[in-house]
Design a protein around this motif. Structure first.
Motif, short mmCIF file in Angstrom:
data_model
loop_
_atom_site.label_atom_id
_atom_site.label_comp_id
_atom_site.label_asym_id
_atom_site.label_seq_id
_atom_site.Cartn_x
_atom_site.Cartn_y
_atom_site.Cartn_z
N ARG A 112 0.02 -6.23 -17.85
CA ARG A 112 0.37 -7.13 -19.43
C ARG A 112 2.05 -6.34 -19.27
N ALA A 113 2.56 -5.04 -18.60
CA ALA A 113 3.59 -4.44 -19.16
C ALA A 113 4.34 -4.94 -18.67
N HIS A 114 4.64 -5.62 -17.38
CA HIS A 114 5.03 -6.67 -16.04
C HIS A 114 4.66 -7.39 -15.64
N PRO A 115 4.50 -8.21 -16.09
CA PRO A 115 4.58 -9.71 -15.20
C PRO A 115 4.36 -10.09 -14.45
N ALA A 116 4.89 -10.21 -13.86
CA ALA A 116 5.28 -10.04 -12.15
C ALA A 116 4.71 -8.97 -11.22
N THR A 117 4.08 -8.32 -11.61
CA THR A 117 3.62 -7.43 -10.86
C THR A 117 1.54 -7.86 -11.33
N ALA A 118 0.44 -7.36 -10.56
CA ALA A 118 -0.52 -7.35 -10.27
C ALA A 118 -1.40 -6.38 -10.05
N GLU A 119 -2.35 -5.63 -10.27
CA GLU A 119 -3.17 -4.96 -9.64
C GLU A 119 -4.15 -5.28 -8.76
N MET A 120 -4.37 -5.16 -7.10
CA MET A 120 -5.24 -6.02 -6.63
C MET A 120 -6.10 -4.51 -6.31
N ALA A 121 -7.69 -5.59 -6.03
CA ALA A 121 -8.72 -4.87 -5.35
C ALA A 121 -9.25 -5.84 -4.62
N LEU A 122 -9.94 -5.55 -3.73
CA LEU A 122 -11.41 -6.58 -2.46
C LEU A 122 -11.96 -5.13 -2.18
N GLY A 123 -13.17 -5.59 -2.30
CA GLY A 123 -14.39 -5.40 -1.16
C GLY A 123 -15.14 -6.59 -0.50
N VAL A 124 -15.76 -6.19 0.90
CA VAL A 124 -16.48 -6.71 1.10
C VAL A 124 -17.86 -5.79 2.35
N ALA A 125 -18.36 -7.45 2.12
CA ALA A 125 -20.68 -6.35 1.94
C ALA A 125 -19.85 -6.01 3.68
N ASP A 126 -20.78 -4.69 3.81
CA ASP A 126 -20.68 -3.80 5.38
C ASP A 126 -21.01 -4.66 6.20
N GLY A 127 -21.61 -5.40 6.55
CA GLY A 127 -22.27 -6.23 7.26
C GLY A 127 -20.98 -6.99 7.46
N TRP A 128 -19.75 -7.10 6.99
CA TRP A 128 -18.65 -8.30 7.19
C TRP A 128 -17.56 -7.79 7.38
N GLN A 129 -17.61 -6.38 7.23
CA GLN A 129 -16.22 -5.89 7.64
C GLN A 129 -16.39 -5.39 8.96
N ARG B 116 -14.71 -7.93 10.91
CA ARG B 116 -14.19 -9.40 11.16
C ARG B 116 -13.10 -10.27 10.51
N GLY B 117 -11.90 -10.22 10.11
CA GLY B 117 -11.23 -10.45 9.75
C GLY B 117 -11.28 -10.99 7.91
N LEU B 118 -11.71 -10.66 7.34
CA LEU B 118 -12.10 -11.16 6.19
C LEU B 118 -11.29 -11.15 4.81
N GLY B 119 -11.87 -9.29 5.53
CA GLY B 119 -10.43 -8.39 4.23
C GLY B 119 -9.16 -9.10 4.19
N ALA B 120 -8.49 -9.77 6.22
CA ALA B 120 -7.47 -9.87 5.97
C ALA B 120 -6.45 -11.51 4.83
N LEU B 121 -8.12 -11.98 5.64
CA LEU B 121 -7.83 -13.32 4.95
C LEU B 121 -7.84 -13.92 3.46
N MET B 122 -9.27 -12.48 3.36
CA MET B 122 -8.80 -12.71 1.53
C MET B 122 -7.26 -12.64 0.28
N LEU B 123 -7.75 -11.49 1.50
CA LEU B 123 -5.58 -10.66 0.78
C LEU B 123 -5.04 -11.43 1.19
N ARG B 124 -4.72 -12.61 2.23
CA ARG B 124 -3.98 -12.88 2.50
C ARG B 124 -3.93 -14.10 1.17
N ARG B 125 -5.30 -14.72 0.93
CA ARG B 125 -5.31 -16.15 -0.15
C ARG B 125 -4.95 -15.54 -1.69
N LEU B 126 -5.24 -14.48 -1.90
CA LEU B 126 -5.26 -13.81 -2.84
C LEU B 126 -3.79 -13.66 -3.11
N ALA B 127 -3.01 -13.59 -2.51
CA ALA B 127 -1.37 -13.39 -2.33
C ALA B 127 -1.01 -14.46 -2.35
#
Length: 181
Positions: free
Chosen positions: A93-110, A112-123
């Motif tokens: 809220r103090a810096h509207p052009a900035t956002a905190e991001m977080a990512l969680g991937v199920a253990d069995g899916w780590q 596999r490239g899913l984290g990178a895929l999700m991070l890119r889609r979120l960006a």
């Protein structure tokens, strides 16, 4: 509307398919179950807490997204219907052009490239609503996440005791690389 807003079926590096779509209120029970299924280590790395699950207040916060200042994308396994990853940002809220991001991937899916895929889609979602930078507070021992934000987001990192503060400019061309398919 973006592909993600409609849901997008995507193949990860191992050949498995996921459906990436915005998280909705109806996903509350599935999100709680997904967090409960995480290993103790994965829960600790994501929430910086060893709690076995989400409190009612935290679960409510995590599913109450407005898809502008607070966005969450989920990856669902078409085979099981289970949530296998969640990526989110919350605008500062103090810096509207900035956002905190977080990512969680199920253990069995780590790993596999899913984290990178999700991070890119979120960006992509973040850039579409005027966010220019992601920040993330990451446990210093969480090497996989630190590697991911440096490799995908070109993160600049600063050690702060037991955590690392990462800053990722969304204009960085690394975001444009296609996810492993």
């Amino acid at each position: 509307m973006t592909q993600v807003s409609q849901g997008e079926r995507v193949r990860v590096r191992t050949g498995h398919w996921v459906l990436i779509r915005p998280l909705g209120r109806e996903d509350g029970p599935a999100l709680v179950t997904a967090v409960e299924r995480l290993s103790t280590e994965s829960r600790y790395r994501r929430f910086m807490s060893g709690a076995p699950g989400l409190s009612e207040d935290l679960a409510d916060y995590l599913i109450n997204v407005d898809h502008y200042d607070h966005e969450a994308l989920t990856a669902v396994s078409p085979e099981t219907g289970d949530i296998v990853a969640v990526a989110r940002f919350v605008r500062d809220r103090a810096h509207p052009a900035t956002a905190e991001m977080a990512l969680g991937v199920a253990d069995g899916w780590q790993r596999r490239g899913l984290g990178a895929l999700m991070l890119r889609r979120l960006a992509g979602c973040a850039a579409a609503v005027g966010i220019e930078d992601f920040t993330a507070e990451i446990l210093a021992e969480n090497r996989p996440m630190l590697t991911l934000v440096r490799r995908v987001g070109g993160a600049e990192t600063t050690l702060n005791g037991l955590t690392v503060m990462a800053r990722m400019p969304l204009a960085n061309r690394l975001w444009e690389k296609p996810a492993a398919a």
